[in-house]
Design a protein around this motif. Structure first.
Motif, short mmCIF file in Angstrom:
data_model
loop_
_atom_site.label_atom_id
_atom_site.label_comp_id
_atom_site.label_asym_id
_atom_site.label_seq_id
_atom_site.Cartn_x
_atom_site.Cartn_y
_atom_site.Cartn_z
N LEU A 124 3.59 6.79 12.52
CA LEU A 124 2.50 6.13 13.26
C LEU A 124 1.34 5.85 12.32
N PHE A 125 1.01 6.84 11.53
CA PHE A 125 -0.07 6.68 10.56
C PHE A 125 0.27 5.57 9.56
N PHE A 126 1.52 5.59 9.04
CA PHE A 126 1.94 4.58 8.07
C PHE A 126 1.84 3.18 8.67
N ASP A 161 0.10 2.12 11.31
CA ASP A 161 -1.29 1.75 11.59
C ASP A 161 -1.98 1.34 10.30
N ASP A 162 -1.71 2.09 9.24
CA ASP A 162 -2.33 1.78 7.95
C ASP A 162 -1.78 0.47 7.39
N PHE A 187 -12.64 -2.23 14.61
CA PHE A 187 -11.85 -3.28 13.94
C PHE A 187 -12.65 -4.58 13.86
N ALA A 228 -3.15 -2.80 8.64
CA ALA A 228 -4.48 -3.16 8.16
C ALA A 228 -4.43 -3.88 6.82
N ASN A 250 0.81 4.56 21.67
CA ASN A 250 -0.17 5.10 20.72
C ASN A 250 -1.03 3.99 20.14
N GLY A 283 6.15 11.30 13.88
CA GLY A 283 5.61 11.98 12.70
C GLY A 283 4.57 11.15 11.98
N SER A 284 4.73 11.03 10.69
CA SER A 284 3.75 10.31 9.89
C SER A 284 3.92 8.80 10.01
N ASP A 326 -14.79 -5.36 10.94
CA ASP A 326 -14.15 -5.82 9.71
C ASP A 326 -14.22 -7.34 9.58
N THR A 343 0.85 -1.18 0.00
CA THR A 343 0.00 0.00 0.00
C THR A 343 0.90 1.24 0.00
N GLU A 344 0.27 2.38 -0.16
CA GLU A 344 1.02 3.63 -0.14
C GLU A 344 1.76 3.78 1.20
N SER A 345 1.14 3.32 2.26
CA SER A 345 1.75 3.46 3.58
C SER A 345 2.98 2.57 3.72
N ILE A 382 -5.10 3.44 20.46
CA ILE A 382 -6.00 3.19 19.33
C ILE A 382 -6.79 1.90 19.57
#
Lengths: 313, 306
Positions: free
Chosen positions: A98-100, A102-103, A183, A106, A171, A95-96, A186, A67-69, A175
């Motif tokens: 955590l988002f990457f 987490d993504d 979750f 998934a 973190n 920074g980003s 899903d 994926t992009e992440s 979540i």
């Protein structure tokens, strides 16, 4: 890395490379040079000097399932390799990132890997007892397992069941605590009312690690992890997992191992402080025996494993 | 990379004059309130004042950790000192840009009155009513009740002109509401203490926030007290958001929308700073406040700003 490889356009001694890039971790530099030698990106002459091999393209297409992440994370970690020489570590959740992460967690690939491990060792889904999802991330893994246990057992009254999710990152645990039900949706069709009514079966999420499980000796019937061990100190983790398992308890899951993983992936992983990196099946068995495990099963093509703690202790 | 600065620049919301004040000089501002992480930003609210002709203009501004102005919380003007408030002076109505709600299905009148500073906020007020006069009369009734009762009833009921007034009071404020029917009374009753209690962070109550609350209540009488408290106390609703990962915005919106579909409509403009959360709530999304806050919490947990 480009400037590092540009530096090797001319033959260089190891010591020259150390000076040029202010290397404080020579072992890591050796790992990198070994990986580059292994695929002839870099060659070593008779004097032991390192030089870039014949011209080649460094353009890489990411695998189609990235994926992009995942792509973003991989690029960030690759850039961190040169910093790692001078002892600067990559912050996996800054920074980003955590988002990457987490993504990335998934991604369907991880779900498939978990299902494969749970198919390899199906007993815990029938009689889960005290079940630990170790390295649970943001909770998607725990949700998948919990949904399978619910489908299999229907949470009968009096059933011995406690689900725990542990992760090192605060973190992620935050979540997981806040979003577990999201979750869960899903994986299983369950109304908020039904989920609330199963209050006694809700998982607990806690901060901890494979090397520090915040539960007493012999607490868990089953400890599961999937694609986590390479992030840890393997030896210390197996000792701790053994400690936290009941006699006869199962430690199982999935983890990709050498030789099926590239050394470059290992280098990227080791940009994170405290990460042990990938290992071979033989190493895992060796450390498992040292920790006290007695039975070992693997399904190597699917990266699945099953370790059992002896019953009679 | 943001470079920290000690002087914050902004334009006065009352007169438009460019202003600057030194964050490190305690005499440069009237008060300061620190806030917890919001979307990963460390924000602080400052109340500053400047004189213009025969008025003093107060601006409450939100400043980030690097000293940059992020938005106005409120702004208002007062005549310069020399005119002392007295019991004979009427209450002055605190105005902001947002319009007064003239009426709703369930509420004829909703005023928030200061017992100490002589201002009144007209959250709901038909244009044929004089909010200042009503405030004066309500204060009289309340002061009378404080003298008569050992413990003043909550709400206290009174009649002013032809209106039945319900007044919830604290030491410093009164929320007075006149209902068309009883539908919203239990809801207002459950949240009145949040509205009349002046938290230590609150420099001056927010007319826009009360406005938003009453608009939401019209469509969602079961608004949760938790959300009410957030709307009343989160200054950050007024801040313009900023992410250092602008190229990630489409991905952030996509991922958030997979859980919270409303993200497709509002999150992109929010993250780009084109709008603020209060503006989103004031818009057609007010009735979807619950979805908005869940979306905010989702993004906040992933620390994507600052």
């Amino acid at each position: 890395m480009t400037s590092f490889l540009d530096y090797l356009l001319q033959p260089r001694e190891f010591a020259e490379i150390v000076n040029e890039f202010h290397v404080s971790d020579r072992e890591y530099l050796h790992l990198l040079l070994d990986a580059l030698l292994d695929d002839n990106t870099v060659l070593q002459n008779e004097e032991g000097q390192y030089q870039l091999g014949p011209s080649q393209s460094f353009e890489i297409e990411p695998p189609s399932f990235f994926t992009e992440s995942v792509d973003g994370l991989a690029k960030s970690m690759a850039k961190a390799v040169v910093d790692r020489f001078s002892g600067r570590f990559f912050d996996a959740t800054a920074g980003s990132n955590l988002f990457f992460f987490d993504d990335a967690l998934a991604m369907n690939a991880y779900s498939v890997l978990r299902q494969s491990a749970l198919s390899f060792v199906p007993e815990p889904l029938q009689r889960p007892g005290k079940f630990l999802d170790l390295g649970c991330g943001s909770g998607s893994s725990t949700a998948q397992i919990w949904s399978l246990i619910m489908k299999n057992t229907q949470f009968q009254p009096g059933q011995d069941f406690q689900m725990v999710g542990i992760d090192i990152d605060e973190n992620f645990i935050n979540i997981a605590n806040e979003e577990f039900y999201d979750f869960l949706k899903d994986y299983i069709d369950i109304s908020p009312e039904t989920y609330s009514g199963l209050n006694g079966q809700h998982p607990e999420f806690k901060i901890g690690s494979t090397e520090q499980i915040p539960y007493p000796d012999g607490y868990f019937n089953h400890i599961f992890l999937s694609q986590v061990l390479h992030w840890t100190d393997l030896k210390a983790s197996l000792v701790e997992i053994y400690r936290a398992l009941k006699p006869g308890g199962l430690f199982f899951g999935s983890n990709i191992m050498f030789p099926r993983i590239s050394h470059y992936m290992n280098l990227m992983l080791k940009t994170i402080e405290g990460v042990g990196g990938f290992f071979s099946k033989e190493e895992m068995v060796e450390h498992g025996k040292a920790a006290g495990f007695s039975k070992f099963d693997f399904c190597t093509p699917t990266t699945n494993f099953r370790f059992q703690k002896p019953n009679n202790l | 990379m943001t470079i920290a600065q000690s002087a914050t620049e902004f334009k006065c919301k009352v007169c438009g004059e460019p202003l600057k004040f030194d964050l490190t000089n305690p005499t440069a501002f009237i008060s300061k309130s620190d806030h917890e992480d919001f979307f990963g930003m460390k924000l602080t609210t400052y109340r500053v004042a400047h004189d213009s002709k025969d008025e003093r203009h107060y601006n409450t501004v939100i400043v980030d950790h690097a000293g940059f102005f992020r938005g106005h919380r409120d702004a208002y003007s007062e005549p310069l000192s020399g005119i002392t408030p007295s019991i004979d002076r009427g209450y002055w109505v605190f105005h902001e840009e947002s319009e007064t709600i003239e009426q709703t299905d369930n509420v004829v009148l909703a005023l928030l009155i200061s017992r100490t500073d002589r201002w009144v906020i007209d959250a709901v007020c038909p244009n044929n009513l004089n909010a200042s006069e009503i405030a004066t009369l309500v204060i009289d009734r309340v002061e009378e009740a404080w003298r008569v009762y050992n413990a003043i009833p909550q709400p206290m009921e009174a009649r002013i002109a032809d209106m039945e007034i319900h007044a919830w009071t604290s030491e410093k404020r009164i929320l007075c509401v006149s209902f068309t029917n009883g539908a919203l009374k239990p809801t207002i009753d459950s949240m009145a203490s949040h509205i009349v209690t002046e938290s230590e962070d609150s420099i001056i109550p927010q007319r826009r926030l009360l406005n938003v609350i009453f608009r939401i209540l019209e469509k969602n009488p079961d608004m949760s007290p938790t959300i009410l408290s957030r709307i009343l106390n989160e200054d950050m609703l007024f801040a313009t958001l900023h992410t250092p990962y602008e190229d990630l915005i489409p991905r952030i919106v996509q991922k958030t929308a997979s859980r919270h579909p409303i993200a497709k409509e509002v999150l992109g403009p929010l993250l780009r700073g084109y709008t603020t959360l209060i503006e989103v709530l004031e818009d057609k999304y007010g009735s979807r406040y619950d979805e908005i806050f869940k979306m905010i919490d989702f993004v906040n947990r992933r620390k994507l700003l600052g």
